[in-house]
Write an enzyme that holds these catalytic residues in place. Sequence first.
Site, PDB file in Angstrom:
ATOM      1  N   TYR A 257      -1.379  10.406   0.486  1.00 44.80           N
ATOM      2  CA  TYR A 257      -1.773   9.071   0.016  1.00 44.80           C
ATOM      3  C   TYR A 257      -0.747   8.507  -0.951  1.00 44.80           C
ATOM      4  O   TYR A 257      -0.228   9.221  -1.812  1.00 44.80           O
ATOM      5  CB  TYR A 257      -3.136   9.145  -0.693  1.00 44.80           C
ATOM      6  CG  TYR A 257      -3.623   7.797  -1.173  1.00 44.80           C
ATOM      7  CD1 TYR A 257      -4.281   6.927  -0.306  1.00 44.80           C
ATOM      8  CD2 TYR A 257      -3.403   7.380  -2.490  1.00 44.80           C
ATOM      9  CE1 TYR A 257      -4.713   5.685  -0.737  1.00 44.80           C
ATOM     10  CE2 TYR A 257      -3.830   6.126  -2.922  1.00 44.80           C
ATOM     11  CZ  TYR A 257      -4.482   5.285  -2.040  1.00 44.80           C
ATOM     12  OH  TYR A 257      -4.914   4.037  -2.467  1.00 44.80           O
TER      13      TYR A 257
ATOM     14  N   ASP B 155      -9.683  -5.362   0.081  1.00 52.57           N
ATOM     15  CA  ASP B 155      -8.315  -5.173  -0.383  1.00 52.57           C
ATOM     16  C   ASP B 155      -7.266  -6.186   0.080  1.00 52.57           C
ATOM     17  O   ASP B 155      -6.416  -6.581  -0.686  1.00 52.57           O
ATOM     18  CB  ASP B 155      -7.829  -3.779   0.043  1.00 52.57           C
ATOM     19  CG  ASP B 155      -8.652  -2.666  -0.586  1.00 52.57           C
ATOM     20  OD1 ASP B 155      -9.551  -2.961  -1.393  1.00 52.57           O
ATOM     21  OD2 ASP B 155      -8.397  -1.496  -0.273  1.00 52.57           O
TER      22      ASP B 155
ATOM     23  N   GLY C  11     -12.528  -4.574  -3.719  1.00 60.75           N
ATOM     24  CA  GLY C  11     -13.053  -3.805  -2.587  1.00 60.75           C
ATOM     25  C   GLY C  11     -12.584  -4.391  -1.262  1.00 60.75           C
ATOM     26  O   GLY C  11     -12.458  -3.686  -0.271  1.00 60.75           O
TER      27      GLY C  11
ATOM     28  N   TRP D 263     -16.728   2.948  -5.304  1.00 60.40           N
ATOM     29  CA  TRP D 263     -17.908   2.378  -4.622  1.00 60.40           C
ATOM     30  C   TRP D 263     -18.248   3.167  -3.366  1.00 60.40           C
ATOM     31  O   TRP D 263     -19.405   3.212  -2.948  1.00 60.40           O
ATOM     32  CB  TRP D 263     -17.843   0.865  -4.455  1.00 60.40           C
ATOM     33  CG  TRP D 263     -16.924   0.234  -3.440  1.00 60.40           C
ATOM     34  CD1 TRP D 263     -15.716   0.674  -3.023  1.00 60.40           C
ATOM     35  CD2 TRP D 263     -17.173  -1.003  -2.750  1.00 60.40           C
ATOM     36  NE1 TRP D 263     -15.183  -0.222  -2.122  1.00 60.40           N
ATOM     37  CE2 TRP D 263     -16.047  -1.256  -1.944  1.00 60.40           C
ATOM     38  CE3 TRP D 263     -18.226  -1.927  -2.740  1.00 60.40           C
ATOM     39  CZ2 TRP D 263     -15.957  -2.393  -1.131  1.00 60.40           C
ATOM     40  CZ3 TRP D 263     -18.136  -3.056  -1.938  1.00 60.40           C
ATOM     41  CH2 TRP D 263     -17.019  -3.279  -1.143  1.00 60.40           C
TER      42      TRP D 263
ATOM     43  N   TRP E 136     -13.343   7.843  -4.321  1.00 60.97           N
ATOM     44  CA  TRP E 136     -13.304   6.394  -4.568  1.00 60.97           C
ATOM     45  C   TRP E 136     -14.647   5.951  -5.139  1.00 60.97           C
ATOM     46  O   TRP E 136     -15.699   6.412  -4.682  1.00 60.97           O
ATOM     47  CB  TRP E 136     -13.058   5.639  -3.265  1.00 60.97           C
ATOM     48  CG  TRP E 136     -11.634   5.218  -3.050  1.00 60.97           C
ATOM     49  CD1 TRP E 136     -11.119   3.966  -3.244  1.00 60.97           C
ATOM     50  CD2 TRP E 136     -10.536   6.025  -2.589  1.00 60.97           C
ATOM     51  NE1 TRP E 136      -9.779   3.955  -2.932  1.00 60.97           N
ATOM     52  CE2 TRP E 136      -9.387   5.190  -2.534  1.00 60.97           C
ATOM     53  CE3 TRP E 136     -10.410   7.357  -2.228  1.00 60.97           C
ATOM     54  CZ2 TRP E 136      -8.148   5.650  -2.128  1.00 60.97           C
ATOM     55  CZ3 TRP E 136      -9.175   7.822  -1.817  1.00 60.97           C
ATOM     56  CH2 TRP E 136      -8.053   6.974  -1.782  1.00 60.97           C
TER      57      TRP E 136
ATOM     58  N   GLU F 185     -13.902   3.191  10.122  1.00 63.30           N
ATOM     59  CA  GLU F 185     -13.887   2.499   8.827  1.00 63.30           C
ATOM     60  C   GLU F 185     -14.271   1.030   9.001  1.00 63.30           C
ATOM     61  O   GLU F 185     -15.030   0.477   8.217  1.00 63.30           O
ATOM     62  CB  GLU F 185     -12.473   2.637   8.227  1.00 63.30           C
ATOM     63  CG  GLU F 185     -12.322   2.059   6.834  1.00 63.30           C
ATOM     64  CD  GLU F 185     -10.882   2.188   6.326  1.00 63.30           C
ATOM     65  OE1 GLU F 185     -10.008   2.692   7.072  1.00 63.30           O
ATOM     66  OE2 GLU F 185     -10.631   1.783   5.173  1.00 63.30           O
TER      67      GLU F 185
ATOM     68  N   GLN G 148     -13.722  -0.872  -9.333  1.00 59.86           N
ATOM     69  CA  GLN G 148     -14.249  -1.408  -8.065  1.00 59.86           C
ATOM     70  C   GLN G 148     -15.648  -1.972  -8.324  1.00 59.86           C
ATOM     71  O   GLN G 148     -16.192  -1.762  -9.408  1.00 59.86           O
ATOM     72  CB  GLN G 148     -14.300  -0.288  -7.011  1.00 59.86           C
ATOM     73  CG  GLN G 148     -13.107  -0.287  -6.078  1.00 59.86           C
ATOM     74  CD  GLN G 148     -13.176   0.778  -4.998  1.00 59.86           C
ATOM     75  OE1 GLN G 148     -13.859   1.788  -5.156  1.00 59.86           O
ATOM     76  NE2 GLN G 148     -12.466   0.571  -3.910  1.00 59.86           N
TER      77      GLN G 148
ATOM     78  N   TYR H 214      -7.667   8.742   2.899  1.00 61.45           N
ATOM     79  CA  TYR H 214      -8.209   8.583   1.534  1.00 61.45           C
ATOM     80  C   TYR H 214      -8.661   9.949   1.011  1.00 61.45           C
ATOM     81  O   TYR H 214      -9.851  10.293   1.087  1.00 61.45           O
ATOM     82  CB  TYR H 214      -9.403   7.626   1.541  1.00 61.45           C
ATOM     83  CG  TYR H 214      -9.141   6.264   2.142  1.00 61.45           C
ATOM     84  CD1 TYR H 214      -8.185   5.391   1.602  1.00 61.45           C
ATOM     85  CD2 TYR H 214      -9.870   5.825   3.246  1.00 61.45           C
ATOM     86  CE1 TYR H 214      -7.969   4.131   2.152  1.00 61.45           C
ATOM     87  CE2 TYR H 214      -9.658   4.565   3.800  1.00 61.45           C
ATOM     88  CZ  TYR H 214      -8.700   3.722   3.249  1.00 61.45           C
ATOM     89  OH  TYR H 214      -8.503   2.493   3.793  1.00 61.45           O
TER      90      TYR H 214
ATOM     91  N   ARG I 241      -3.283  -2.265   9.186  1.00 57.82           N
ATOM     92  CA  ARG I 241      -3.130  -2.076   7.736  1.00 57.82           C
ATOM     93  C   ARG I 241      -2.322  -3.227   7.120  1.00 57.82           C
ATOM     94  O   ARG I 241      -1.657  -3.968   7.837  1.00 57.82           O
ATOM     95  CB  ARG I 241      -2.419  -0.740   7.459  1.00 57.82           C
ATOM     96  CG  ARG I 241      -3.209   0.509   7.827  1.00 57.82           C
ATOM     97  CD  ARG I 241      -4.364   0.789   6.883  1.00 57.82           C
ATOM     98  NE  ARG I 241      -3.952   0.911   5.492  1.00 57.82           N
ATOM     99  CZ  ARG I 241      -4.818   1.080   4.486  1.00 57.82           C
ATOM    100  NH1 ARG I 241      -6.111   1.164   4.718  1.00 57.82           N
ATOM    101  NH2 ARG I 241      -4.390   1.160   3.241  1.00 57.82           N
TER     102      ARG I 241
ATOM    103  N   TRP J  49      -9.174  -5.891   5.918  1.00 52.84           N
ATOM    104  CA  TRP J  49     -10.205  -6.830   5.450  1.00 52.84           C
ATOM    105  C   TRP J  49      -9.937  -8.269   5.889  1.00 52.84           C
ATOM    106  O   TRP J  49     -10.504  -9.203   5.326  1.00 52.84           O
ATOM    107  CB  TRP J  49     -10.318  -6.760   3.933  1.00 52.84           C
ATOM    108  CG  TRP J  49     -11.026  -5.525   3.460  1.00 52.84           C
ATOM    109  CD1 TRP J  49     -10.457  -4.347   3.080  1.00 52.84           C
ATOM    110  CD2 TRP J  49     -12.444  -5.330   3.316  1.00 52.84           C
ATOM    111  NE1 TRP J  49     -11.421  -3.438   2.715  1.00 52.84           N
ATOM    112  CE2 TRP J  49     -12.651  -4.009   2.843  1.00 52.84           C
ATOM    113  CE3 TRP J  49     -13.562  -6.146   3.546  1.00 52.84           C
ATOM    114  CZ2 TRP J  49     -13.919  -3.481   2.592  1.00 52.84           C
ATOM    115  CZ3 TRP J  49     -14.826  -5.627   3.291  1.00 52.84           C
ATOM    116  CH2 TRP J  49     -14.995  -4.311   2.820  1.00 52.84           C
TER     117      TRP J  49
HETATM  118  C1  DGY Z   1      -6.024   1.696  -0.055  1.00 49.66           C
HETATM  119  O1  DGY Z   1      -5.149   2.504  -0.325  1.00 49.66           O
HETATM  120  O2  DGY Z   1      -5.932   0.855   0.843  1.00 49.66           O
HETATM  121  C2  DGY Z   1      -7.267   1.770  -0.831  1.00 49.66           C
HETATM  122  O3  DGY Z   1      -8.341   1.264  -0.162  1.00 49.66           O
HETATM  123  C3  DGY Z   1      -7.139   1.135  -2.171  1.00 49.66           C
HETATM  124  O4  DGY Z   1      -8.369   1.278  -2.794  1.00 49.66           O
END
Ligand code: DGY
Length: 441
Positions: free
Chosen positions: A85, A173, A171, A39, A37, A405, A111, A33, A205, A362
């Site tokens: 990214y 995702d 948030g 939040w 971002w 994370e 967000q 990342y 992911r 998530w």
């Molecule tokens: C991602 O790329 O997964 C980010 O968290 C999107 O906000």
Amino acid sequence: MTVESAELIDRAIKILDNNFQDGGFTIPSKGLYPFQWKWDSGFIALGFAHYNMDKAKKEIRTLLNAQWGNGFIPHIVFHNDSDTYFPGPDFHQSHLHPLASKEYRSTGMTQPPVFGFILEQLLRIAEDKDDILQFIGNQIDKIYKNHEYFYTNRDLNGDGLAYIYHNWESGTDNSPLWDDIWQTMNPPEYTFERRDTTHVDASQRPSNREYDHYLHIIEIAKTYNYEDARIAEHSPFLVLDPLFNAMLIKSNESLINLYTLLGKGQKEIDQLKKWQALSIEGLNTKLYNEELGAYVHYDLRNDRQLPYVCSSSFAPLFSMAPSKIIAKRLVETMMEKFGGEDRYLCASFDPTHERFNPKKYWRGPVWINMNWIIYQGLKKQGFDELAARIKSDSLALIERNGFFEYFDARKENPDGDMSGYGGNNFSWSAALLIDFLKQND
Ligand code: DGY
């Protein structure tokens, strides 16, 4: 403070300082990342506030500099170029919206609105109260305008609830909740090059097919130049989210307190109180599910509640919205589904549900920012013992695994000792560890 705690704080400070960039903002995690971002910045500012208030202020100023003419604050600000990214600024094309910042490239989605309460937390932490009040006085109208944006453009039915049009706005995702929405869509298979899976094991992911859905919603929003009214008409994803709206309500509460302290903004206070009453009523009628004993999401496009319990279900505890009866019921639900002694609190999705995945983004793992929100909520509602458990679980996860994370909620991980997933040296895990350890309770 113990030697171990002091040592953890030192490590956290190093992470935050390493992730701080020359442009005056902090990346969440190197490689994975590489921009600012929304939040994340709020939680990061809380960490800085404990040892370098200038950086905390800078973090917030830098984000708010990218606010749009209509009060909107984007979810990513692309201050710099980066090839680590996807999807970057060329994909998002925020300039399509007539009121987008002319100076900063960003996404066209937002967000959770955390900045009202973040400003109030800075006041709690600051030693020099006069100085921080002056800073808050200079920023508060921007946050108010952001709330005005939500109530003017995102409250479709006038019930005080702001919709989100993309899963990245929530948030959370790739929560299993969104599977129900994906079942209503059939996006094309896009050709694109993922970058996240070059930094993190793909099993942690989202899948490529999930990305097709994410990209498709953005393509639709771009077709309508990110105009809210047209998105509301055409987006296949249109959801009322209990976390997002709880953050809005909590931040309204903080803005009212702060304007009052500053002795200004009577007109704004009156308006905030009206919005607040509406939002609380909306949250408790439309988003509370009596049978589940939890706040849930509402799919506006298909006019149905999404009947799942996740960590967002407990976020309203942090606001004044839940009655005593609802607060008690939320805690019972949390303990029943998430709170077994063999687990750390609080998994991001119902561990008793078949869609739960302990390792995937998530879809199950524990997140430190959600734990921080739930911890504050439990304290606010008087559940001090459970709050203490969430805090010690959060610290134990970081102490055992490092500043990841997200984390496996299972105390016995059948695949070995490594229970930290996603990005490492993750900024908000570091920032909120500092805040947890420096809060005297
Ligand atoms: C991602 O790329 O997964 C980010 O968290 C999107 O906000």
